[in-house]
Each structure stands twice: as structure tokens, then as C-alpha cells.
Write an enzyme that holds these catalytic residues in place. Sequence first.
Site, PDB file in Angstrom:
ATOM      1  N   GLY A  90     -27.546  16.542 -67.548  1.00  0.00           N
ATOM      2  CA  GLY A  90     -28.596  17.077 -68.341  1.00  0.00           C
ATOM      3  C   GLY A  90     -29.880  16.458 -68.175  1.00  0.00           C
ATOM      4  O   GLY A  90     -30.773  17.060 -69.008  1.00  0.00           O
ATOM      5  N   THR A  91     -30.297  16.222 -67.029  1.00  0.00           N
ATOM      6  CA  THR A  91     -31.552  15.577 -66.888  1.00  0.00           C
ATOM      7  C   THR A  91     -32.493  16.916 -66.894  1.00  0.00           C
ATOM      8  O   THR A  91     -33.548  16.939 -67.451  1.00  0.00           O
ATOM      9  CB  THR A  91     -31.834  14.838 -65.494  1.00  0.00           C
ATOM     10  OG1 THR A  91     -31.059  15.675 -64.495  1.00  0.00           O
ATOM     11  CG2 THR A  91     -30.986  13.533 -65.781  1.00  0.00           C
ATOM     12  N   GLY A  92     -32.239  18.009 -65.982  1.00  0.00           N
ATOM     13  CA  GLY A  92     -33.112  19.170 -65.953  1.00  0.00           C
ATOM     14  C   GLY A  92     -33.330  19.733 -67.446  1.00  0.00           C
ATOM     15  O   GLY A  92     -34.340  20.064 -67.848  1.00  0.00           O
ATOM     16  N   CYS A  93     -32.051  19.973 -68.210  1.00  0.00           N
ATOM     17  CA  CYS A  93     -32.181  20.396 -69.614  1.00  0.00           C
ATOM     18  C   CYS A  93     -33.093  19.615 -70.317  1.00  0.00           C
ATOM     19  O   CYS A  93     -34.120  20.271 -71.026  1.00  0.00           O
ATOM     20  CB  CYS A  93     -30.794  20.531 -70.048  1.00  0.00           C
ATOM     21  SG  CYS A  93     -29.823  21.560 -69.011  1.00  0.00           S
ATOM     22  N   THR A 133     -26.457  11.041 -65.138  1.00  0.00           N
ATOM     23  CA  THR A 133     -27.799  11.941 -65.196  1.00  0.00           C
ATOM     24  C   THR A 133     -27.214  13.390 -65.688  1.00  0.00           C
ATOM     25  O   THR A 133     -28.098  14.335 -65.189  1.00  0.00           O
ATOM     26  CB  THR A 133     -28.352  12.010 -63.676  1.00  0.00           C
ATOM     27  OG1 THR A 133     -27.133  12.421 -62.609  1.00  0.00           O
ATOM     28  CG2 THR A 133     -28.632  10.597 -63.395  1.00  0.00           C
ATOM     29  N   LYS A 159     -39.160  19.618 -59.445  1.00  0.00           N
ATOM     30  CA  LYS A 159     -38.474  18.313 -59.558  1.00  0.00           C
ATOM     31  C   LYS A 159     -37.921  17.531 -58.459  1.00  0.00           C
ATOM     32  O   LYS A 159     -37.164  18.329 -57.767  1.00  0.00           O
ATOM     33  CB  LYS A 159     -37.423  18.482 -60.818  1.00  0.00           C
ATOM     34  CG  LYS A 159     -37.965  18.943 -61.806  1.00  0.00           C
ATOM     35  CD  LYS A 159     -36.846  19.235 -63.245  1.00  0.00           C
ATOM     36  CE  LYS A 159     -35.946  20.383 -62.728  1.00  0.00           C
ATOM     37  NZ  LYS A 159     -35.155  20.850 -63.893  1.00  0.00           N
TER      38      LYS A 159
END
Length: 267
Positions: free
Chosen positions: A208-211, A206, A174
Amino acid sequence: MTAIALTIAGSDSGGGAGIQADLKTFSALGVYGASVITALTAQNTRTVARVQPAGPAMIAAQIATVFDDLDIRAVKLGMLGDGPAIRAVAEGLAGRDLPVVLDPVMVAKSGDTLLADDAIDGLRALLLPRATLLTPNLPEAARLTGTPPALSRDQMRTQALALMQIGAQAVLLKGGHGQGPQCHDLLLTRHGATWLSAPRHATRNTHGTGCTLSAAIAAELAKGQPLHRAVAGAHRYLQGAIAAADSLTVGQGHGPVHHFHAVWPHA
């Protein structure tokens, strides 16, 4: 048949990341969510005040009990915290033939550490080979490969290939921590490379974007989508959640993305 996905991750008391974000994402995408909690965090949009790991026996019991009753179709791995948790998860998933999306959570949006340094070797050895898809951001890929963070597409491809050589079956690297008006993610599989690009949104919300992205991929895999379609659908979902994030007013720091942007009326 109801599609069921399992998240194995830490709890975010602020609700924007971790188990809470994963379950919201599963629900938004029409998938029933089950959970195994690896740690409790006292957390909000500004800080992680305290982390209390769940013991490996409790993690193992949760995994065994969920699988004993529910027809799990895909698993998402998030914050695991330490070596004993990683070993408990690896043992709990041994012999289970289903897709696993591994999000190697190491640092919170606030900058607080969420994975012990001495646990990284265990993550590489025990869980990377189990991952159908590994979803690191640029700093996480750098720590896993022992190299500086990638600054170009060529460097991203090199790091993603190195992660596959370590053991991951496929890698979604990412690019959200990169620079420029466009955000570039790289999906690398044994069949080749695919770039997913989107405009970089001017928002601080932003958290929690990866989760959310890894949970969305797991949800699509639970519905039977092939990997490329699962990643593409999850990418579109996350872009919508980020674009709508400023319609929420949650906290005073890095607020969450809007998991239910397609369902809730916009302010």
C-alpha cells in the site's frame, strides 16, 4: 470548512491498499474521505485471489452522487482495472475544476495484474491530461512510456519528461523499486525538478505504499497546500508509516504500512 478528498479506486479486502488505505490516510491527515469503488478484490497480504470490476454505470453513478452533495476539494485515482472504468471516470470528472492525483496502479505488491493491457492506451489518452500529478513507480513509468525501467537519475528524469509530454501536468516518479541504501523520488513540474530522498527501510511490510503516498498528496491538496508542499508533506508522512510498519503484525506476506503511526501507541 471541512476538507474533503475523494478516492476513486479498488477495494482491498485485506485493508492495506486501495480504498481502505486511502481512507485511512485521509483520516490520519485530518481530511474527510469519500470513495468511489471501481472493483472488488479478494485480497490479503500474500495474493489477489479474485477481482470483480464494478460496471461503468455504477462507477458513474457513484461519482455523480458524491459530487452532487459533497464539496470535494481533491481527487485521488487508483486502481481502475479496465477501459470502461477509465472512460466512466474521465467522463465523471469532465468539467470539474479541482486537483487530481493519478496513481496508475497496474500490478499489486503480490505481482498480480490490476490493469488490463488494453486499458493502458485509454489511461494515457483520457486521464493523463486530466492529472494535476501523475505518481508512477519505475515499472509503471516504463509501461506508460514503452521503455525499460529507469536505472539512473538521468533515466528517471527522461521518463518523467516523456510522461509530461504525453499530457501529465506534473510527475512524481517514485524510486522505491530501485537499488541502493537511499530511495530517490523525482518531482518534475513545468518549473523544474525536485529530488526527495530517504533511507531505504529494511522491511517487507510495504503493502500500500503507492496508494498511501498518492492519497496523502490528495489530502494535502484538499487542505489547500500548493503542489510542492503537498508532495513534501506526503513524503514525510509515508516515511513515518514505513518506519513504523514493523510495529504492526498483519498477515503473513507483505504487510501494510502503519497509517496511524502518529496516533497509535507503538508496541
